[in-house]
Enzyme design. Structure first.
Site, PDB file in Angstrom:
ATOM      1  N   TYR A 155       0.851  -1.193   0.000  1.00 41.50           N
ATOM      2  CA  TYR A 155       0.000   0.000   0.000  1.00 41.50           C
ATOM      3  C   TYR A 155       0.883   1.238   0.000  1.00 41.50           C
ATOM      4  O   TYR A 155       1.790   1.373   0.830  1.00 41.50           O
ATOM      5  CB  TYR A 155      -0.916   0.021   1.222  1.00 41.50           C
ATOM      6  CG  TYR A 155      -1.835   1.224   1.263  1.00 41.50           C
ATOM      7  CD1 TYR A 155      -2.905   1.336   0.380  1.00 41.50           C
ATOM      8  CD2 TYR A 155      -1.621   2.253   2.171  1.00 41.50           C
ATOM      9  CE1 TYR A 155      -3.744   2.433   0.411  1.00 41.50           C
ATOM     10  CE2 TYR A 155      -2.462   3.362   2.211  1.00 41.50           C
ATOM     11  CZ  TYR A 155      -3.517   3.449   1.330  1.00 41.50           C
ATOM     12  OH  TYR A 155      -4.348   4.543   1.351  1.00 41.50           O
ATOM     13  N   ASP A 250       9.342   2.752  -0.377  1.00 40.93           N
ATOM     14  CA  ASP A 250       8.325   3.432   0.414  1.00 40.93           C
ATOM     15  C   ASP A 250       8.605   3.125   1.881  1.00 40.93           C
ATOM     16  O   ASP A 250       8.236   2.076   2.400  1.00 40.93           O
ATOM     17  CB  ASP A 250       6.932   2.947   0.014  1.00 40.93           C
ATOM     18  CG  ASP A 250       5.819   3.660   0.771  1.00 40.93           C
ATOM     19  OD1 ASP A 250       6.105   4.280   1.813  1.00 40.93           O
ATOM     20  OD2 ASP A 250       4.657   3.575   0.330  1.00 40.93           O
ATOM     21  N   LYS A 278       4.995   9.688   8.547  1.00 32.64           N
ATOM     22  CA  LYS A 278       4.709   9.229   9.899  1.00 32.64           C
ATOM     23  C   LYS A 278       5.694   9.790  10.922  1.00 32.64           C
ATOM     24  O   LYS A 278       5.535  10.913  11.381  1.00 32.64           O
ATOM     25  CB  LYS A 278       4.604   7.703   9.930  1.00 32.64           C
ATOM     26  CG  LYS A 278       3.417   7.201   9.089  1.00 32.64           C
ATOM     27  CD  LYS A 278       3.102   5.762   9.342  1.00 32.64           C
ATOM     28  CE  LYS A 278       1.957   5.266   8.455  1.00 32.64           C
ATOM     29  NZ  LYS A 278       0.655   5.819   8.800  1.00 32.64           N
TER      30      LYS A 278
END
Length: 439
Positions: A155, A250, A278
């Protein structure tokens, strides 16, 4: 903080949360701002939290929980870390946003580039979705190619070309996995299994000279944590280099989490571009992508690949991020490793003694407990996990005052605010929850 006996019914614990959820459903689709919060993966009504401090969360009904979600990873230092809060307050007093360049961007960029040698230049954005989307656009602009390889179950945010699921057959073109995504957009995305080098080789060979980029979570966490097999990431580097394909890591989740320099430091692999988020924002909305200077210089205003964002490099977020990164020292990672390894080892041993099929995949301070009888190495083996058993475990843990991800296919995280004396307490509560599930 209000501690209730374990025999209390969930409905008694969450009266106000239930009422708020009813109201929210009239105001927001599904009553939430992000789908997983709706508890669709575990059943029941979601909890509304009111505050967090250290390793604990408190809900609107006054119940307190040990938090093993950490806002899905950003809170590596725990909730309301004093230095981070102070940095945000100081920045807010100077103004929340200017729409101009600020010194804080430079400070944070230097901290990032010191930790990630592969990042020679970077661009701040506001979300991981934006970082991945623009990194792919940059790769296409740099190569003049259209196609993209991603992993089944990986994702990278909700931009159209990345919401592609695996089609049928051994070598698959993506098919839309969301309404509103066109077949044409998804068709440029090639979907292959994680940990399957042969599939990557076949995709590159069948589309020779057409693949702009391969994007991968080096440690997938959005199908649950899946560990790259020995040599897998190194061979991805070799295959992409040989084919002129840009390798994008990622590391929105793994960046700063598994090591100061992320998974690329842990496994010794140098990607062309990296996406971060994050932890980078210290709990505020912030992300970035960066990499080789020759690629990054193709971005506007230096080059022809356009990207812009009104709140990119927001001064509150850069202050929070810098305050977070400055506190991440070698001893922090040692503490995180000890806490995570102690909890997961206890749970794995307990499951074996109870005869529960459980696979625990962990890298550093992130892990997933798969209710599965076989090793989980890709999306297909992850999907074979017993989500109903996980739902039982989730609610039993919640009744034991431990907050887990409300989905079988997400990661747990610990923070440095979970102190050594608390680790055994959390492990015992999880073992108690494990003993309550049924086959």
């Amino acid at each position: 903080m209000k501690w209730l006996p374990l025999t209390k019914l969930k409905a008694e614990r969450r009266g106000r949360s239930g009422r708020l959820f009813e109201l929210a459903q009239d105001l927001m689709p599904g009553g939430v701002s992000s789908p997983v919060r709706a508890f669709g993966g575990v059943g029941g009504s979601p909890i509304f939290m009111s505050s967090g401090l250290g390793a604990r969360l408190t809900d609107v009904d006054g119940n307190s929980y040990w938090d093993l979600v950490g806002s899905w990873g950003p809170l590596i230092l725990g909730h309301a870390n004093p230095q981070v809060v102070e940095a945000i307050v100081k920045a807010a007093r100077r103004g929340s946003t200017f729409g101009t360049s600020t010194e804080g961007e430079i400070e944070l960029a230097q901290l990032v580039e010191d930790r990630f040698p592969s990042i020679e230049k970077l661009r701040f954005v506001s979300s991981g979705t934006e970082a991945a989307m623009t990194a792919i656009r940059l790769a296409r602009g740099a190569t003049g190619r259209a196609k993209l390889i991603k992993m089944d179950g990986g994702y990278h945010g909700h931009s159209d070309s990345l919401l592609a699921a695996a089609g049928s057959g051994g070598l698959t073109f993506g098919v839309p996995s969301s309404a509103g995504v066109t077949q044409g957009t998804a068709a440029d995305t090639l979907v292959v299994p994680f940990n399957d080098l042969g599939a990557v080789e076949r995709a590159l060979e069948a589309n020779r000279g057409q693949v702009a980029a391969l994007i991968v979570e080096p440690i997938p966490a959005n199908m649950g944590v899946v560990i790259p097999e020995p040599g897998y990431l190194q061979n991805l580097r070799s295959l992409t280099s040989a084919s002129g394909t840009i390798l994008i890591f990622d590391e929105v989740i793994s960046g700063f989490r598994v090591a100061a320099g992320g998974a690329q430091e842990l496994y010794g692999v140098v990607p062309d571009l990296t996406c971060l988020g994050k932890i980078l924002g210290g709990g505020l909305p912030l992300a970035a992508f960066g990499g080789r200077a020759d690629l990054m210089n193709l971005l506007a205003p230096s080059g022809p690949v356009y990207q812009a964002g009104t709140l990119s490099g927001n001064p509150l977020a850069t202050a929070a991020g810098a305050a977070t990164l400055r506190q991440l020292r070698p001893q922090t990672y040692q503490q995180l490793e000890l806490a995570a390894s102690s909890i997961t080892a206890a749970v794995a041993t307990g499951a074996e003694q109870l005869g529960v099929n459980l696979q625990v995949n962990r890298v550093g301070s992130m892990w997933t407990m798969f209710f599965n009888g076989e090793s989980v190495r890709d999306a297909n083996t992850a999907r074979a996990s017993d989500s109903a058993q996980y739902a039982q475990f989730f609610h039993a843990a919640l009744a034991s005052d431990v907050y887990l991800p409300p989905s079988q296919f997400e990661a747990c995280f610990v923070s440095s605010a979970l102190l050594p004396p608390d680790v055994g307490w959390v492990a015992d509560r999880l073992l108690a929850a494990l003993s309550k599930i049924r086959s």
